[in-house]
Design an enzyme around this catalytic site. Structure first.
Site, PDB file in Angstrom:
ATOM      1  N   ASP A   1       8.676  -1.441  -4.972  1.00 30.02           N
ATOM      2  CA  ASP A   1       7.177  -2.169  -4.799  1.00 30.02           C
ATOM      3  C   ASP A   1       6.451  -1.996  -3.932  1.00 30.02           C
ATOM      4  O   ASP A   1       6.838  -2.008  -2.603  1.00 30.02           O
ATOM      5  CB  ASP A   1       7.547  -3.755  -5.055  1.00 30.02           C
ATOM      6  CG  ASP A   1       6.141  -4.536  -4.930  1.00 30.02           C
ATOM      7  OD1 ASP A   1       5.540  -4.632  -6.091  1.00 30.02           O
ATOM      8  OD2 ASP A   1       5.578  -4.808  -3.892  1.00 30.02           O
TER       9      ASP A   1
ATOM     10  N   TYR B   1      -0.642  -2.138   1.727  1.00 31.12           N
ATOM     11  CA  TYR B   1       0.860  -1.910   2.758  1.00 31.12           C
ATOM     12  C   TYR B   1       0.516  -0.612   3.620  1.00 31.12           C
ATOM     13  O   TYR B   1       1.413  -0.344   4.683  1.00 31.12           O
ATOM     14  CB  TYR B   1       2.196  -1.853   2.179  1.00 31.12           C
ATOM     15  CG  TYR B   1       2.343  -2.941   1.140  1.00 31.12           C
ATOM     16  CD1 TYR B   1       1.610  -4.417   1.182  1.00 31.12           C
ATOM     17  CD2 TYR B   1       3.259  -2.959   0.132  1.00 31.12           C
ATOM     18  CE1 TYR B   1       1.651  -5.349   0.455  1.00 31.12           C
ATOM     19  CE2 TYR B   1       3.596  -4.196  -0.610  1.00 31.12           C
ATOM     20  CZ  TYR B   1       2.825  -5.187  -0.309  1.00 31.12           C
ATOM     21  OH  TYR B   1       2.927  -6.371  -1.465  1.00 31.12           O
TER      22      TYR B   1
ATOM     23  N   HIS C   1      -4.040  -7.162  -7.216  1.00 29.09           N
ATOM     24  CA  HIS C   1      -3.074  -7.782  -5.948  1.00 29.09           C
ATOM     25  C   HIS C   1      -3.609  -9.170  -5.906  1.00 29.09           C
ATOM     26  O   HIS C   1      -2.370  -9.893  -5.562  1.00 29.09           O
ATOM     27  CB  HIS C   1      -3.351  -6.953  -4.814  1.00 29.09           C
ATOM     28  CG  HIS C   1      -2.379  -6.774  -3.764  1.00 29.09           C
ATOM     29  ND1 HIS C   1      -1.796  -6.059  -3.013  1.00 29.09           N
ATOM     30  CD2 HIS C   1      -1.496  -7.952  -3.414  1.00 29.09           C
ATOM     31  CE1 HIS C   1      -0.815  -6.297  -2.175  1.00 29.09           C
ATOM     32  NE2 HIS C   1      -0.532  -7.599  -2.287  1.00 29.09           N
TER      33      HIS C   1
HETATM   34  N1  LIG Z   1       1.960  -9.388  -4.507  1.00 23.11           N
HETATM   35  C1  LIG Z   1       1.779 -10.066  -3.122  1.00 23.11           C
HETATM   36  O1  LIG Z   1       1.027 -10.579  -2.654  1.00 23.11           O
HETATM   37  C2  LIG Z   1       3.183  -9.776  -2.039  1.00 23.11           C
HETATM   38  C3  LIG Z   1       3.057 -10.846  -1.052  1.00 23.11           C
HETATM   39  C4  LIG Z   1       4.078 -10.823  -0.253  1.00 23.11           C
HETATM   40  C5  LIG Z   1       5.211  -9.879  -0.643  1.00 23.11           C
HETATM   41  N2  LIG Z   1       5.200  -9.126  -1.521  1.00 23.11           N
HETATM   42  C6  LIG Z   1       6.212  -8.245  -1.930  1.00 23.11           C
HETATM   43  O2  LIG Z   1       7.611  -8.734  -1.935  1.00 23.11           O
HETATM   44  C7  LIG Z   1       8.284  -8.241  -0.907  1.00 23.11           C
HETATM   45  C8  LIG Z   1       9.205  -9.069  -0.200  1.00 23.11           C
HETATM   46  O3  LIG Z   1       8.472 -10.255   0.303  1.00 23.11           O
HETATM   47  P1  LIG Z   1       8.467 -10.364   1.719  1.00 23.11           P
HETATM   48  O4  LIG Z   1       8.835  -9.023   2.685  1.00 23.11           O
HETATM   49  O5  LIG Z   1       7.381 -11.292   2.091  1.00 23.11           O
HETATM   50  O6  LIG Z   1       9.853 -11.298   2.228  1.00 23.11           O
HETATM   51  P2  LIG Z   1      11.401 -11.491   1.870  1.00 23.11           P
HETATM   52  O7  LIG Z   1      11.899 -10.218   1.107  1.00 23.11           O
HETATM   53  O8  LIG Z   1      11.661 -12.980   1.203  1.00 23.11           O
HETATM   54  O9  LIG Z   1      12.038 -11.612   3.089  1.00 23.11           O
HETATM   55  C9  LIG Z   1      11.839 -10.426   4.172  1.00 23.11           C
HETATM   56  C10 LIG Z   1      12.382 -10.860   5.417  1.00 23.11           C
HETATM   57  O10 LIG Z   1      13.821 -11.169   5.558  1.00 23.11           O
HETATM   58  C11 LIG Z   1      14.427 -10.451   6.266  1.00 23.11           C
HETATM   59  N3  LIG Z   1      15.944  -9.940   5.572  1.00 23.11           N
HETATM   60  C12 LIG Z   1      15.806  -9.340   4.598  1.00 23.11           C
HETATM   61  N4  LIG Z   1      16.978  -9.277   4.067  1.00 23.11           N
HETATM   62  C13 LIG Z   1      17.704  -9.932   4.772  1.00 23.11           C
HETATM   63  C14 LIG Z   1      19.274 -10.297   4.965  1.00 23.11           C
HETATM   64  N5  LIG Z   1      20.055  -9.840   4.143  1.00 23.11           N
HETATM   65  N6  LIG Z   1      19.414 -11.456   5.983  1.00 23.11           N
HETATM   66  C15 LIG Z   1      18.703 -11.756   6.968  1.00 23.11           C
HETATM   67  N7  LIG Z   1      17.633 -11.249   6.694  1.00 23.11           N
HETATM   68  C16 LIG Z   1      17.021 -10.537   5.755  1.00 23.11           C
HETATM   69  C17 LIG Z   1      13.572  -8.942   6.614  1.00 23.11           C
HETATM   70  O11 LIG Z   1      14.082  -8.720   7.747  1.00 23.11           O
HETATM   71  P3  LIG Z   1      14.058  -7.137   8.103  1.00 23.11           P
HETATM   72  O12 LIG Z   1      13.008  -6.356   7.467  1.00 23.11           O
HETATM   73  O13 LIG Z   1      14.137  -7.058   9.622  1.00 23.11           O
HETATM   74  O14 LIG Z   1      15.521  -6.502   7.648  1.00 23.11           O
HETATM   75  C18 LIG Z   1      12.183  -9.762   6.557  1.00 23.11           C
HETATM   76  O15 LIG Z   1      11.917 -10.487   7.899  1.00 23.11           O
HETATM   77  C19 LIG Z   1       7.548  -7.467   0.005  1.00 23.11           C
HETATM   78  O16 LIG Z   1       7.897  -6.585   0.640  1.00 23.11           O
HETATM   79  C20 LIG Z   1       6.301  -7.232  -1.021  1.00 23.11           C
HETATM   80  O17 LIG Z   1       6.821  -5.775  -1.661  1.00 23.11           O
HETATM   81  C21 LIG Z   1       4.128  -9.150  -2.455  1.00 23.11           C
END
Ligand SMILES: NC(=O)c1ccc[n+]([C@@H]2O[C@H](COP(=O)([O-])OP(=O)(O)OC[C@H]3O[C@@H](n4cnc5c(N)ncnc54)[C@H](OP(=O)(O)O)[C@@H]3O)[C@@H](O)[C@H]2O)c1
Length: 270
Positions: free
Chosen positions: A42, A47, A105
């Protein structure tokens, strides 16, 4: 694990989220994820990592047909005439000739959604995107789009134990729109919830794996982001166990409507 859209297209249920994965870290995380077994990535124009993601995909040597790649259209390119150039640029940056899923988005009241949807439908006809969808749409936004098209395959929204989007999920299920859970571990913030920690001990798993498995078992497409190979593997392995139905209900009850992603232009009150 695979799931499917309501048109029966099979898609890898767990994907790699790549927000905030740029430069060398973004390249390496995408490459590691593909080596681990992720087949769903994704990304989004905003980004700023299409180049890195595309390089990693190319270097993985995987056949394009094995991959499910999503990107998203940003707010300033939603006018009908801007949509195709935006997608063509994304394809060039990603070094691919079609995208699997192209998403609006955020809702954007300044452009009639009908014209953006018309452009997306024509890109689908041309084969440049296999599917299109929306993100951060409320029930009211979805009601508007359903008057225009039945082709919305997904609504990608924030979804994790402390924000379980009960009504929106019911509405999506009823209207054959697959919900995609973004920030499935609450942008890292749901990992401290005592019940999640307790369950992690009970199942001999990590808190992140409990959150991700809960989303998967609720049937959602789930796209956690992680930077290190260890965490990428840990999150991927969240597919390898089963929370009991009773524990799923206990997690369902953790909802606090904690929305962590709420920029000034969001239309969550609409
Ligand atoms: N459509 C939209 O508007 C929208 C908005 C937000 C997000 N998204 C999508 O959703 C994806 C995921 O959301 P997100 O990045 O906001 O949050 P998330 O996946 O819920 O959490 C990511 C955070 O958790 C940490 N993490 C990941 N795996 C871990 C584990 N096993 N143990 C401990 N900590 C862990 C990561 O740290 P590290 O990176 O340091 O490992 C990062 O700080 C995004 O990357 C994006 O592709 C879409």
């Amino acid at each position: 694990m695979t799931t499917q859209f309501y048109d029966n297209t099979k898609i890898p249920q767990l994907g790699l989220g790549t927000w905030q994965l740029t430069g060398e870290v973004g390249y390496q995380a995408t490459k590691d994820a593909l080596e681990i077994g992720y087949r769903h990535i994704d990304t989004a124009h905003i980004y700023g990592n299409h180049g890195e993601v595309g390089e990693a995909i190319k270097d993985s040597g995987l056949d394009r047909s094995e991959l499910f790649i999503t990107s998203k259209l940003w707010l300033d390119e939603m006018s009908e005439e801007d949509v195709k150039p935006a997608l063509l640029r994304a394809l060039k940056e990603l070094q691919i000739d079609y995208i699997d899923l192209y998403i609006i988005h955020w809702p954007n009241q300044t452009v009639p959604v009908k014209s953006t949807l018309a452009a997306l439908a024509s890109l689908k006809k041309e084969g440049l995107t296999k599917h299109f969808g929306v993100s951060n749409f409320t029930i009211n936004h979805l009601k508007n789009t359903l008057k225009i098209t039945q082709e919305i395959d997904t609504n990608q929204v924030e979804f994790h134990p402390s924000l379980n989007q009960k009504e929106l999920l019911e509405f999506c299920n009823l209207n054959k729109i697959k919900l995609t859970a973004y920030s499935p571990i609450g942008h890292g913030k749901d990992l401290d919830i005592p019940l999640i920690i307790e369950m992690a001990k009970e199942y001999n798993k990590t808190p992140a794996q409990i959150c991700i498995n809960w989303c998967l078992q609720k049937g959602l497409v789930t796209i956690p982001k992680a930077s290190s190979r260890t965490r990428l593997q840990e999150n991927f392995d969240a597919q390898l166990f089963t929370l009991s139905p009773q524990d799923i209900v206990l997690i369902d009850d953790l909802n606090l409507n904690n929305r962590y992603i709420n920029p000034s232009f969001a239309e969550f009150e609409y």
